[in-house]
Design a protein around this motif. Sequence first.
Motif, short mmCIF file in Angstrom:
data_model
loop_
_atom_site.label_atom_id
_atom_site.label_comp_id
_atom_site.label_asym_id
_atom_site.label_seq_id
_atom_site.Cartn_x
_atom_site.Cartn_y
_atom_site.Cartn_z
N LEU A 77 0.82 -1.22 0.00
CA LEU A 77 0.00 0.00 0.00
C LEU A 77 0.85 1.26 0.00
N PHE A 80 1.69 2.04 -3.54
CA PHE A 80 0.56 2.65 -4.23
C PHE A 80 0.34 4.10 -3.77
N ILE A 96 -6.90 2.05 -9.76
CA ILE A 96 -6.26 1.28 -8.69
C ILE A 96 -7.25 0.93 -7.58
N SER A 97 -8.18 1.80 -7.28
CA SER A 97 -9.14 1.52 -6.20
C SER A 97 -9.96 0.26 -6.51
N LEU A 100 -7.12 -2.94 -6.04
CA LEU A 100 -6.55 -3.27 -4.73
C LEU A 100 -7.25 -4.42 -4.01
N LEU A 104 -4.98 -7.58 -2.88
CA LEU A 104 -4.74 -7.88 -1.47
C LEU A 104 -5.48 -9.12 -0.97
#
Length: 147
Positions: A77, A80, A96-97, A100, A104
């Motif tokens: 994170l 990022f 990216i949101s 993720l 993850l």
Amino acid sequence: IHGEGNSSEFLTKYRTCRQQVRECSGEGDHHEGMSSDDELTLTEVTEFQKRKDNVLEDSRKIFEDVHADFCDIRKILLKFQEWKEKFPESYCDAYISFCLPKLLNPLIRVQLINWNPLEQNFTELEEMPWFRAIEEFSCAKNISESK
């Protein structure tokens, strides 16, 4: 009772007999699963614990050949966050949101393998390192967006 197979058969017959007696007597306050004979036998508990230990041992090996920068959620994170601060337009264009959670997911799932909210001394989700890392990232994200 001789051996495991006979024990299982005996318990099944015993439960069935008790159920028939309850039905005939009109006893209506029995709740399935609440009888002490519904508990696991020592053999079942031992087998379960052995399998659980094997799964946990295997889970520790999943990321053993992965560099620490790529299996530590906080470090991932942070990369990022740096990307977002240095190249906000590129970061936004890459959605990216949306990526993720998928990125993850395997890391979080491995950490949750041994988590059991039904145990007395379980760790709250909010107290887990991965949760705190995501929370900090989200807070930093909101702060940088408000600038």
